[in-house]
Design a protein around this motif. Sequence first.
Motif, PDB file in Angstrom:
ATOM      1  N   VAL A 153       0.847  -1.204   0.000  1.00  0.00           N
ATOM      2  CA  VAL A 153       0.000   0.000   0.000  1.00  0.00           C
ATOM      3  C   VAL A 153       0.873   1.242   0.000  1.00  0.00           C
ATOM      4  CG1 VAL A 153      -1.691   1.330   1.318  1.00  0.00           C
ATOM      5  CG2 VAL A 153      -1.931  -1.152   1.125  1.00  0.00           C
ATOM      6  N   PHE A 154       1.905   1.267   0.834  1.00  0.00           N
ATOM      7  CA  PHE A 154       2.820   2.402   0.891  1.00  0.00           C
ATOM      8  C   PHE A 154       4.214   2.061   0.366  1.00  0.00           C
ATOM      9  CE2 PHE A 154      -0.226   3.260   4.395  1.00  0.00           C
ATOM     10  CZ  PHE A 154      -0.726   4.470   3.935  1.00  0.00           C
ATOM     11  N   VAL A 162       6.169   8.753   0.736  1.00  0.00           N
ATOM     12  CA  VAL A 162       4.851   9.010   1.309  1.00  0.00           C
ATOM     13  C   VAL A 162       4.983  10.326   2.055  1.00  0.00           C
ATOM     14  CG1 VAL A 162       3.066   8.177   2.872  1.00  0.00           C
ATOM     15  CG2 VAL A 162       4.393   6.548   1.510  1.00  0.00           C
ATOM     16  N   TRP A 185      -3.265   8.762  -1.360  1.00  0.00           N
ATOM     17  CA  TRP A 185      -3.861   7.726  -0.515  1.00  0.00           C
ATOM     18  C   TRP A 185      -5.065   8.368   0.177  1.00  0.00           C
ATOM     19  CZ3 TRP A 185       1.291   8.339  -1.336  1.00  0.00           C
ATOM     20  CH2 TRP A 185       2.056   7.206  -1.683  1.00  0.00           C
ATOM     21  N   SER A 187      -8.795   7.983   2.572  1.00  0.00           N
ATOM     22  CA  SER A 187      -9.544   7.206   3.542  1.00  0.00           C
ATOM     23  C   SER A 187     -10.700   8.058   4.061  1.00  0.00           C
ATOM     24  CB  SER A 187      -8.654   6.796   4.720  1.00  0.00           C
ATOM     25  OG  SER A 187      -9.409   6.145   5.737  1.00  0.00           O
ATOM     26  N   PHE A 193      -6.437   3.144   4.280  1.00  0.00           N
ATOM     27  CA  PHE A 193      -6.101   4.039   3.179  1.00  0.00           C
ATOM     28  C   PHE A 193      -5.998   3.252   1.879  1.00  0.00           C
ATOM     29  CE2 PHE A 193      -5.096   6.919   6.555  1.00  0.00           C
ATOM     30  CZ  PHE A 193      -5.278   8.178   5.989  1.00  0.00           C
ATOM     31  N   ARG A 194      -6.577   3.824   0.826  1.00  0.00           N
ATOM     32  CA  ARG A 194      -6.530   3.220  -0.505  1.00  0.00           C
ATOM     33  C   ARG A 194      -5.529   3.979  -1.358  1.00  0.00           C
ATOM     34  NH1 ARG A 194     -11.351   3.379  -5.074  1.00  0.00           N
ATOM     35  NH2 ARG A 194     -10.060   2.672  -6.812  1.00  0.00           N
ATOM     36  N   LEU A 195      -4.606   3.269  -1.976  1.00  0.00           N
ATOM     37  CA  LEU A 195      -3.629   3.866  -2.876  1.00  0.00           C
ATOM     38  C   LEU A 195      -4.278   4.148  -4.230  1.00  0.00           C
ATOM     39  CD1 LEU A 195      -0.766   4.603  -3.950  1.00  0.00           C
ATOM     40  CD2 LEU A 195      -0.421   2.145  -4.333  1.00  0.00           C
ATOM     41  N   SER A 197      -2.863   5.468  -7.809  1.00  0.00           N
ATOM     42  CA  SER A 197      -1.682   5.807  -8.592  1.00  0.00           C
ATOM     43  C   SER A 197      -1.808   5.177  -9.968  1.00  0.00           C
ATOM     44  CB  SER A 197      -0.394   5.327  -7.908  1.00  0.00           C
ATOM     45  OG  SER A 197      -0.354   3.905  -7.857  1.00  0.00           O
TER      46      SER A 197
END
Length: 389
Positions: A153-154, A162, A185, A187, A193-195, A197
């Motif tokens: 995710v990160f 980030v 990201w 939420s 949290f949703r990425l 990209s």
Amino acid sequence: MRARRPLAVLGLTAVLLAGCRSTSHADPAPEPARPAWQPVTLPAPPGAPGRLLLRDAAACAGRWFVVGAVADAAGGTRPAAWTSTDAAAWTALRPVPRSPYGEENVLTAAGCRDGRLAAVGGKSGGVHGNPRISTWRQVADGSLVEVPAEFEVFGGPDAVNVGRIAGGPRGWLISGNRATGSAAWVSADGTDFRLVSGVPGLATDATGRPWAADGTATASGWLMVGSVQPSGRTGVDPAVWTSPDGRAWRRAALPTAGVDADLQRVVRVGERAVAVGRRGDGLGAWLGDGGSWRAGGGFGGAGTDRPGRVWGLAAVADGALAVVAGGKTGAGWFSRDGVAWSPVALPVAVPAGSDRTVAVAGAGEAVLLLEDNNLGATVWSARGPWSPG
């Protein structure tokens, strides 16, 4: 319509050149405002003693926050955060880590929504020593709880950085960058949290490679600012991204009249967005209102490191306070309209350097400034004046 276009271009060029001229060494240095800065003492967090590592600050809804970590003599770290209702008397929050890396997190970015804190933290580890990123959210009992995330995710093979976190009516936004280009990201409540990209607007494309530096909430959704390196030439142009929901993004590169420029920080001042960053050999502002952007004034001067690094930007006294790399009387700049900027004396010099962290937060007439270097950390607060006279 054909006859009006050259006049519009000339007008924008004149504004930009005026901003550049305002940073010239030949300009006389105006007398700075001198706020009554007061030192702030943060209480030692629970646990073993150690040196405080301070990384960011935030304020909203009558609450102030500072985040960072405690470092012990052996180099180990543990997360730390503080809160206050007046920026003078502070209470240490109780971190609740949920993972082994969370127990060692350094909290690097702070955001605020409805008087509650959310933060980004990290600790390098694993076979390749990559940063292991977590987010943290303040819960009803006041403690700060880690929200572990799946590594990719990160992190993962596309990881670059980030960055900063912002809260708003639609939840939370973290701005940053991936190998595919800029990234967000999002939420709704800070629990997951949703990425986003590799999508149009954020991804590198035929127009150039983008870089997102900061973000904020707007009345219609989210705003990120940064830069784009156009394909086929050196240098960068300032760029902004807008989104109604954090998932679909629209990118726009702003004209610069032929000088390199970027946007490093953004803040909301009333209904207007004020973004600041490098412009040519100095610093300048851009003003966003209702989806349209125009060049604001230039600033900087004697004692300012150039091309300038913007350490922080805060909304204060119905205006914006920028803290840039420089000396005590060359690093603070205030503007009510984003066009006319006046210097503000700081309690400490804040030159650029990889061994230094500087952050600023504002609410009403009050400002909190933190500075951390390899000799220690200091925190200051003031309630103005922010304009000379």
